[in-house]
Scaffold this active site. Structure first.
Site, mmCIF file in Angstrom:
data_model
loop_
_atom_site.group_PDB
_atom_site.id
_atom_site.type_symbol
_atom_site.label_atom_id
_atom_site.label_comp_id
_atom_site.label_asym_id
_atom_site.label_seq_id
_atom_site.Cartn_x
_atom_site.Cartn_y
_atom_site.Cartn_z
ATOM 1 N N LYS A 11 -2.907 -3.060 -7.734
ATOM 2 C CA LYS A 11 -2.860 -3.661 -6.800
ATOM 3 C C LYS A 11 -3.000 -2.973 -5.224
ATOM 4 O O LYS A 11 -1.805 -2.376 -5.156
ATOM 5 C CB LYS A 11 -1.832 -4.861 -6.798
ATOM 6 C CG LYS A 11 -1.689 -5.900 -5.742
ATOM 7 C CD LYS A 11 -0.592 -6.477 -5.389
ATOM 8 C CE LYS A 11 0.159 -5.682 -4.077
ATOM 9 N NZ LYS A 11 -0.945 -5.953 -2.889
ATOM 10 N N GLU A 55 6.992 7.252 -4.129
ATOM 11 C CA GLU A 55 6.931 8.088 -2.832
ATOM 12 C C GLU A 55 6.742 7.095 -1.667
ATOM 13 O O GLU A 55 6.021 6.206 -1.546
ATOM 14 C CB GLU A 55 5.633 8.993 -2.622
ATOM 15 C CG GLU A 55 5.427 9.854 -3.821
ATOM 16 C CD GLU A 55 6.628 10.752 -3.874
ATOM 17 O OE1 GLU A 55 7.327 11.195 -2.976
ATOM 18 O OE2 GLU A 55 7.096 11.395 -5.011
ATOM 19 N N CYS A 90 3.267 8.916 6.186
ATOM 20 C CA CYS A 90 4.428 9.133 5.856
ATOM 21 C C CYS A 90 4.998 10.474 6.541
ATOM 22 O O CYS A 90 6.381 10.330 6.769
ATOM 23 C CB CYS A 90 4.572 9.086 4.399
ATOM 24 S SG CYS A 90 3.388 9.862 3.493
ATOM 25 N N GLY A 136 4.527 3.373 -0.766
ATOM 26 C CA GLY A 136 4.754 2.517 0.096
ATOM 27 C C GLY A 136 6.104 2.471 0.881
ATOM 28 O O GLY A 136 6.621 3.464 0.979
ATOM 29 N N SER A 137 6.654 1.590 1.625
ATOM 30 C CA SER A 137 7.831 1.506 2.080
ATOM 31 C C SER A 137 9.144 1.640 1.342
ATOM 32 O O SER A 137 8.995 1.144 0.047
ATOM 33 C CB SER A 137 8.141 0.521 3.181
ATOM 34 O OG SER A 137 8.145 -0.834 2.456
ATOM 35 N N THR A 138 10.176 2.178 1.714
ATOM 36 C CA THR A 138 11.411 2.443 1.054
ATOM 37 C C THR A 138 11.918 0.973 0.438
ATOM 38 O O THR A 138 12.295 0.821 -0.376
ATOM 39 C CB THR A 138 12.458 3.202 2.009
ATOM 40 O OG1 THR A 138 11.758 4.436 2.146
ATOM 41 C CG2 THR A 138 13.714 3.384 1.188
ATOM 42 N N GLY A 139 11.977 0.062 1.625
ATOM 43 C CA GLY A 139 12.449 -1.292 1.379
ATOM 44 C C GLY A 139 11.834 -1.987 0.266
ATOM 45 O O GLY A 139 12.395 -2.462 -0.864
ATOM 46 N N VAL A 140 10.445 -1.890 -0.085
ATOM 47 C CA VAL A 140 9.553 -2.638 -1.077
ATOM 48 C C VAL A 140 9.903 -1.625 -2.452
ATOM 49 O O VAL A 140 10.213 -2.452 -3.421
ATOM 50 C CB VAL A 140 8.124 -2.386 -0.882
ATOM 51 C CG1 VAL A 140 7.447 -2.771 -1.943
ATOM 52 C CG2 VAL A 140 7.844 -3.489 0.200
ATOM 53 N N GLU A 153 12.180 4.488 10.410
ATOM 54 C CA GLU A 153 10.793 4.970 10.328
ATOM 55 C C GLU A 153 9.974 3.983 11.202
ATOM 56 O O GLU A 153 10.193 2.824 10.953
ATOM 57 C CB GLU A 153 10.454 4.639 8.987
ATOM 58 C CG GLU A 153 8.722 5.105 8.624
ATOM 59 C CD GLU A 153 8.454 5.145 7.249
ATOM 60 O OE1 GLU A 153 8.474 3.969 6.638
ATOM 61 O OE2 GLU A 153 7.897 6.100 6.818
HETATM 62 P P1 NAD Z 1 4.371 -1.392 2.046
HETATM 63 O O1 NAD Z 1 5.473 -1.023 1.199
HETATM 64 O O2 NAD Z 1 4.387 -2.582 2.938
HETATM 65 O O3 NAD Z 1 3.238 -1.799 0.833
HETATM 66 C C1 NAD Z 1 2.883 -0.993 -0.217
HETATM 67 C C2 NAD Z 1 2.558 -2.003 -1.434
HETATM 68 O O4 NAD Z 1 3.555 -2.874 -1.968
HETATM 69 C C3 NAD Z 1 1.510 -2.990 -1.041
HETATM 70 O O5 NAD Z 1 0.333 -2.885 -1.890
HETATM 71 C C4 NAD Z 1 1.980 -4.175 -0.819
HETATM 72 O O6 NAD Z 1 1.248 -5.287 -0.950
HETATM 73 C C5 NAD Z 1 3.069 -4.051 -1.671
HETATM 74 N N1 NAD Z 1 4.335 -5.021 -1.412
HETATM 75 C C6 NAD Z 1 4.826 -5.458 -0.092
HETATM 76 N N2 NAD Z 1 5.902 -6.167 -0.394
HETATM 77 C C7 NAD Z 1 5.978 -6.029 -1.826
HETATM 78 C C8 NAD Z 1 6.970 -6.843 -2.510
HETATM 79 N N3 NAD Z 1 8.069 -7.569 -1.875
HETATM 80 N N4 NAD Z 1 7.030 -6.734 -3.875
HETATM 81 C C9 NAD Z 1 6.017 -5.974 -4.532
HETATM 82 N N5 NAD Z 1 5.054 -5.223 -3.883
HETATM 83 C C10 NAD Z 1 5.107 -5.437 -2.514
HETATM 84 O O7 NAD Z 1 3.809 -0.205 2.587
HETATM 85 P P2 NAD Z 1 2.432 0.028 3.594
HETATM 86 O O8 NAD Z 1 2.760 -0.493 5.022
HETATM 87 O O9 NAD Z 1 1.285 -0.261 2.893
HETATM 88 O O10 NAD Z 1 2.597 1.738 3.728
HETATM 89 C C11 NAD Z 1 3.355 2.318 4.820
HETATM 90 C C12 NAD Z 1 4.674 2.975 3.827
HETATM 91 O O11 NAD Z 1 4.365 3.680 2.908
HETATM 92 C C13 NAD Z 1 5.256 3.554 4.944
HETATM 93 O O12 NAD Z 1 6.676 3.399 4.590
HETATM 94 C C14 NAD Z 1 5.092 5.204 4.724
HETATM 95 O O13 NAD Z 1 6.149 6.112 4.735
HETATM 96 C C15 NAD Z 1 4.849 5.110 3.155
HETATM 97 N N6 NAD Z 1 4.157 6.046 2.486
HETATM 98 C C16 NAD Z 1 4.507 7.065 1.986
HETATM 99 C C17 NAD Z 1 3.769 8.155 1.390
HETATM 100 C C18 NAD Z 1 4.662 9.136 0.567
HETATM 101 O O14 NAD Z 1 3.939 10.014 -0.198
HETATM 102 N N7 NAD Z 1 5.815 9.472 0.552
HETATM 103 C C19 NAD Z 1 2.501 7.988 1.539
HETATM 104 C C20 NAD Z 1 1.915 7.028 2.264
HETATM 105 C C21 NAD Z 1 2.874 6.145 2.747
#
Ligand code: NAD
Length: 545
Positions: free
Chosen positions: A212, A293, A327, A265-269, A425
């Site tokens: 996804k 990550e 990130c 993605g984000s830490t919260g998710v 962040e």
């Molecule tokens: P995001 O957390 O908003 O989304 C990531 C994925 O999770 C998406 O596919 C999104 O649709 C899905 N998602 C969103 N809400 C959800 C929920 N409630 N339940 C399940 N899935 C859900 O992140 P983003 O905005 O796409 O990316 C940016 C974030 O990713 C930043 O925090 C960045 O630091 C992090 N990031 C980390 C790395 C790393 O290697 N550490 C690399 C790239 C990005």
């Protein structure tokens, strides 16, 4: 069935093309941009090798030109996620049984397709869909993704070579089988390479995947899927669904065959996903692998001996390339008062030259941020800093969403080290600088270490070797990727395995053997060539009279 110990082709990092005026790659990329801009695509989901259309169309547009339509994708719902799981499970047996060299061939071919015939289209899709300039698209969508595929194959073979000792008369060996179920690849908007690698890495190790992507990166996800299919990934091995995060999570994370999640993605998710896995732990057939990550609040720390020009360049590149939406982007800097006036002037000079605009104009260093909610959030922090006593906006600060989501590269000077933009962040082109008194260096290192919940990347600038060693030791828990006299971004597969600890993730190091190990179950087999025929050991014999 393998009939040899095959050597895989030597993995070499894909060379980064320069796109200088007059180069062949520049004209090919410009032609691809024109071609993609000139037509509207319709993107179906891909489930079990079939193109699936829900009929519910969502518009795709460039973040830098919101009035232009790139096309539409078919938004799915829970039924599509269920279909994808079924398709994956149906494909599992054959894929898990296929000899490793054939899996390797598919991903090596994917790398060649990407680096060759797909390169311009992949870069153009990333430039238009995610607002990346040519260089940022090239190092991500073309080079890093090709590196993930090629180094992945090499690392897979290194795992297969990890074998135990065998004593005389027996033979022990490890078998690395895929997980018993399917893997969920949940991918972010900001790196096309990560979007491609998160489904590819488990698939390479023999797993089946439901993928996804982020809704703001669907456009380039469609090209990645085309590459997977042309490279020969069999139907059902990687299934692409376009659903919302919560809808995907509700179906996947409650399914008995859920075997692992590969998340960036984000830490919260990530924390919400982990919580849901915990709540459903009794439902699963095996303990799911959780690889994530996540966010960062990445730092640059300088001392008075720092090379000031190198430091200023690292601040500008580290904080503002791809609009700070990495990130690893430098988002807080600690600079000693003695060198700050000089460093500030150098940074200001560079920022005065930086051009902002659409990526189709190759002279633009900064493009748009990803979407309106990100734009509004970032602008809110900037306006707040303008109003706060504890901070001052010293460069940039302009926000304009009339044509696209443009935010000027912005530098905030914070007058207290725990000012909100030093801690949180923001994920945008905003760098906050805290100027410390030179004699408070040790105290500042302590503050740096405890200011944010993250530990992803960090950089130190110093020309004194004793200082370098001291900072490296003192900050050992503050970053999973630590840079000495370099910007904290731009990790290269095979060279700087990437990932962070604390709130930044499970630190499984994307693209490395450590990550791939998470996608296998190990069965250790012992064969005895001379099994005992007596149950008593010799010590049980009675003493001689
Ligand atoms: P995001 O957390 O908003 O989304 C990531 C994925 O999770 C998406 O596919 C999104 O649709 C899905 N998602 C969103 N809400 C959800 C929920 N409630 N339940 C399940 N899935 C859900 O992140 P983003 O905005 O796409 O990316 C940016 C974030 O990713 C930043 O925090 C960045 O630091 C992090 N990031 C980390 C790395 C790393 O290697 N550490 C690399 C790239 C990005």
């Amino acid at each position: 069935m393998s009939k040899g110990f095959y050597n895989v082709p030597v993995a070499v990092n894909e060379p980064v093309l320069s796109f200088v005026p007059g180069s062949r790659e520049r004209s090919e990329l410009q032609a691809a941009l024109r071609e993609l801009r000139g037509r509207e695509v319709e993107l179906p989901m891909v489930i079990g090798g079939r193109e699936v259309k829900s009929g519910k169309l969502e518009r795709m547009f460039p973040p830098h030109e919101i009035g232009h339509t790139l096309g539409y994708y078919h938004q799915g719902d829970a039924t599509h996620v269920r279909m994808a799981i079924e398709a994956a499970m149906a494909a599992r047996e054959a894929w898990a049984a296929l000899s490793w060299e054939h899996r390797a061939s598919i991903f090596l071919k994917a790398a060649d397709l990407l680096a060759g015939p797909y390169r311009a289209r992949m870069n153009a899709a990333t430039m238009l869909g995610q607002s990346k300039n040519a260089y940022q698209a090239e190092i991500d969508a073309a080079c890093e993704l090709a590196d993930f595929f090629r180094f992945g194959v090499r690392e897979m073979t290194r795992i297969y070579q990890m074998q135990p000792e065998s004593a005389r008369g027996i033979w022990n060996y490890n078998e690395f089988r895929p997980l018993e179920g399917f893997v969920y690849a949940l991918t972010p908007f900001n790196f096309t390479s990560i979007a491609g690698n998160l489904p590819a890495a488990p698939a390479l190790m023999g797993n089946v995947v439901v993928w996804k992507p982020s809704k703001t990166a669907v456009y380039s996800a469609g090209v990645i899927m085309d590459i997977f299919r042309e490279a020969g990934v069999p139907d059902g091995v990687i299934n692409l669904v376009f659903v919302s995060g919560p809808v995907g999570a509700d179906v996947v994370l409650t399914h008995p065959d859920f075997a692992g999640i590969h998340f960036t993605g984000s830490t919260g998710v990530f924390q919400s996903v982990w919580k849901k896995i915990g709540e459903n732990i009794y439902k699963y057939k095996s303990y799911p692998r959780i690889v994530g990550e996540t966010g960062g609040k990445d730092f640059i720390f300088a001392d008075a001996t720092a090379d000031r020009q190198a430091l200023a360049v690292a601040m500008v590149r580290g904080a503002f390339e791809y609009q700070g939406q990495k990130c690893s982007a430098a988002s807080r800097a600690y600079i000693p008062a003695s060198i700050w006036p000089d460093v500030r002037e150098r940074v200001g000079k560079m920022l005065a030259e930086v051009k902002m605009g659409p990526p189709e104009d190759f002279t633009n260093f900064v493009n748009a941020v990803i979407d309106e909610s990100s734009f509004d959030k970032l602008c809110g922090f900037i306006r707040q800093a303008e109003a706060d006593q504890d901070a001052e906006v010293i460069f940039g600060g302009g926000c304009d969403k009339s044509v696209g989501y443009f935010i000027e590269p912005t530098v905030i000077q914070a007058f207290k080290p725990d000012y909100i933009t030093m801690e949180e962040e923001l994920f945008g082109p905003v760098l906050t600088v805290y100027v410390y008194e030179d004699e408070k260096l040790d105290e500042t290192l302590d503050i740096l270490d405890r200011t944010s919940i993250y530990a992803l990347t960090g950089a130190i600038f110093s020309q004194n070797r004793y200082h370098i060693e001291k900072y490296t030791q003192r900050l050992q828990n503050a970053a999973g990727n630590f840079y000495i006299n370099d910007k904290p971004t731009g990790a290269v597969v095979g060279q700087q395995p990437f990932g962070g600890a604390r709130g930044s993730g499970t630190n499984d190091k994307a693209g490395s053997l450590f990550n791939l190990l998470r996608w296998v179950n190990i069965r250790t087999i012992k064969e005895n060539f001379n099994p005992p025929h007596q149950y008593l050991y010799p010590n049980f014999a009675p003493d001689k009279q």
